[in-house]
Design a protein around this motif. Structure first.
Motif, mmCIF file in Angstrom:
data_model
loop_
_atom_site.group_PDB
_atom_site.id
_atom_site.type_symbol
_atom_site.label_atom_id
_atom_site.label_comp_id
_atom_site.label_asym_id
_atom_site.label_seq_id
_atom_site.Cartn_x
_atom_site.Cartn_y
_atom_site.Cartn_z
ATOM 1 N N ALA A 109 1.117 -1.067 0.194
ATOM 2 C CA ALA A 109 -0.285 -0.002 0.001
ATOM 3 C C ALA A 109 0.970 1.198 -0.176
ATOM 4 N N ALA A 110 1.409 1.182 0.978
ATOM 5 C CA ALA A 110 3.253 2.241 0.531
ATOM 6 C C ALA A 110 3.898 2.176 -0.878
ATOM 7 N N ALA A 111 3.813 1.344 -1.369
ATOM 8 C CA ALA A 111 4.404 1.270 -2.749
ATOM 9 C C ALA A 111 3.595 2.034 -3.507
ATOM 10 N N ARG A 112 2.258 1.479 -3.079
ATOM 11 C CA ARG A 112 1.215 1.928 -4.208
ATOM 12 C C ARG A 112 1.531 3.181 -4.222
ATOM 13 N N HIS A 113 0.944 4.250 -3.181
ATOM 14 C CA HIS A 113 1.107 5.360 -2.720
ATOM 15 C C HIS A 113 2.104 6.236 -3.490
ATOM 16 N N HIS A 114 3.182 6.136 -3.823
ATOM 17 C CA HIS A 114 4.496 6.300 -3.604
ATOM 18 C C HIS A 114 4.428 6.715 -5.143
ATOM 19 N N SER A 115 3.974 5.511 -5.715
ATOM 20 C CA SER A 115 4.086 4.981 -7.526
ATOM 21 C C SER A 115 2.953 6.519 -7.599
ATOM 22 N N LEU A 116 1.948 6.316 -7.450
ATOM 23 C CA LEU A 116 0.671 7.154 -7.620
ATOM 24 C C LEU A 116 1.712 9.275 -7.329
ATOM 25 N N ARG A 117 2.258 8.943 -6.610
ATOM 26 C CA ARG A 117 3.021 10.697 -6.690
ATOM 27 C C ARG A 117 3.683 11.108 -7.058
ATOM 28 N N VAL A 118 4.268 9.555 -7.180
ATOM 29 C CA VAL A 118 5.873 9.660 -8.959
ATOM 30 C C VAL A 118 4.939 9.804 -9.869
ATOM 31 N N TYR A 119 3.974 9.282 -10.498
ATOM 32 C CA TYR A 119 3.380 9.735 -12.158
ATOM 33 C C TYR A 119 2.730 10.920 -11.571
ATOM 34 N N LEU A 120 1.711 11.470 -11.032
ATOM 35 C CA LEU A 120 1.106 13.291 -11.106
ATOM 36 C C LEU A 120 2.565 13.651 -11.018
ATOM 37 N N GLN A 121 3.915 13.229 -10.114
ATOM 38 C CA GLN A 121 4.509 14.216 -10.673
ATOM 39 C C GLN A 121 4.923 14.162 -12.257
ATOM 40 N N VAL A 122 4.953 13.060 -13.093
ATOM 41 C CA VAL A 122 4.939 12.943 -14.279
ATOM 42 C C VAL A 122 4.450 13.658 -15.531
ATOM 43 N N LYS A 123 2.742 13.892 -14.529
ATOM 44 C CA LYS A 123 2.090 14.148 -15.550
ATOM 45 C C LYS A 123 2.395 15.923 -15.179
ATOM 46 N N GLN A 124 2.658 16.861 -14.147
ATOM 47 C CA GLN A 124 2.625 17.949 -13.890
ATOM 48 C C GLN A 124 4.229 18.289 -14.816
ATOM 49 N N TRP A 125 5.189 17.907 -15.162
ATOM 50 C CA TRP A 125 6.364 17.484 -15.483
ATOM 51 C C TRP A 125 5.466 17.800 -17.483
ATOM 52 N N LYS A 126 5.001 17.003 -17.889
ATOM 53 C CA LYS A 126 4.443 16.742 -19.090
ATOM 54 C C LYS A 126 3.653 18.123 -19.706
ATOM 55 N N GLY A 127 2.802 18.651 -18.255
ATOM 56 C CA GLY A 127 1.895 19.630 -18.207
ATOM 57 C C GLY A 127 0.790 19.217 -18.762
ATOM 58 N N GLU A 128 0.658 17.938 -17.808
ATOM 59 C CA GLU A 128 -1.539 17.726 -17.930
ATOM 60 C C GLU A 128 -2.078 17.063 -16.222
ATOM 61 N N ASN A 129 -1.793 18.396 -15.929
ATOM 62 C CA ASN A 129 -2.441 18.466 -14.331
ATOM 63 C C ASN A 129 -3.341 19.333 -14.613
ATOM 64 N N GLU A 130 -4.194 19.465 -15.232
ATOM 65 C CA GLU A 130 -5.360 20.363 -15.717
ATOM 66 C C GLU A 130 -6.153 19.277 -14.518
ATOM 67 N N GLY A 131 -7.522 19.882 -13.880
ATOM 68 C CA GLY A 131 -8.410 19.375 -13.182
ATOM 69 C C GLY A 131 -7.919 17.528 -12.136
ATOM 70 N N VAL A 132 -6.520 17.960 -11.736
ATOM 71 C CA VAL A 132 -5.920 16.991 -10.749
ATOM 72 C C VAL A 132 -5.946 17.208 -9.949
ATOM 73 N N SER A 133 -6.824 15.895 -8.619
ATOM 74 C CA SER A 133 -7.120 16.219 -7.835
ATOM 75 C C SER A 133 -6.150 15.409 -7.102
ATOM 76 N N LEU A 134 -5.362 15.669 -6.074
ATOM 77 C CA LEU A 134 -4.556 15.529 -5.369
ATOM 78 C C LEU A 134 -4.926 14.369 -4.270
ATOM 79 N N GLU A 135 -6.024 14.283 -4.225
ATOM 80 C CA GLU A 135 -6.200 12.847 -3.293
ATOM 81 C C GLU A 135 -5.830 11.393 -3.855
ATOM 82 N N ASP A 136 -6.641 11.963 -5.602
ATOM 83 C CA ASP A 136 -6.375 10.924 -6.143
ATOM 84 C C ASP A 136 -4.886 10.239 -6.739
ATOM 85 N N TYR A 137 -3.754 11.450 -6.154
ATOM 86 C CA TYR A 137 -2.274 10.625 -6.528
ATOM 87 C C TYR A 137 -1.575 10.929 -5.634
#
Length: 131
Positions: A27-55
């Protein structure tokens, strides 16, 4: 692997094991992976309408904090496990496991729950001689 590492730490430590010193749970690894995925989306500029709680994040009192896990580090019974570190065959009343009415387990120091008179599996010498 997590249980095996916990048993190793029990053998070498004289005090209670702190859960933060164990390997991360799935579960901890899953949450970490979600945070990493969100960071990648932000770098690519795809963070519109993203809820932090989902990542893998939580918002508490206006602060954004990482969600480490949604599960306990280990069951409470495992964290409070009794173990011995006898240097003999655990036959005496000084054996912590025997004193508490428990059989020795793989977390025990010398015997590892198999090489003592208080282990759950005992081999009968008479049975081996009959064959």
């Amino acid at each position: 692997m997590r249980y095996q590492r916990y048993c190793e730490k029990l053998v070498t430590n004289s005090s209670q094991i702190q859960p933060q010193n164990l390997l991360p749970t799935s579960a901890a690894a899953r949450h970490h992976s979600l945070r990493v995925y969100l960071q990648v989306k932000q770098w690519k500029g795809e963070n519109e309408g993203v809820s932090l709680e989902d990542y893998g994040w939580k918002v508490t009192e206006g602060q954004v904090l990482p969600r480490m896990t949604d599960l306990q580090a280990a069951p409470a019974s495992l964290l409070q496990m009794i173990r011995c570190n006898c240097s003999s065959d655990c036959a005496s009343a000084r054996c912590t496991c025997r004193k508490h009415g428990l059989e020795c387990s793989p977390a025990c120091g010398q015997c590892r729950g198999t090489a003592c008179t208080n282990s759950p599996i005992q081999f009968d010498e008479d049975d081996s001689q009959d064959e």
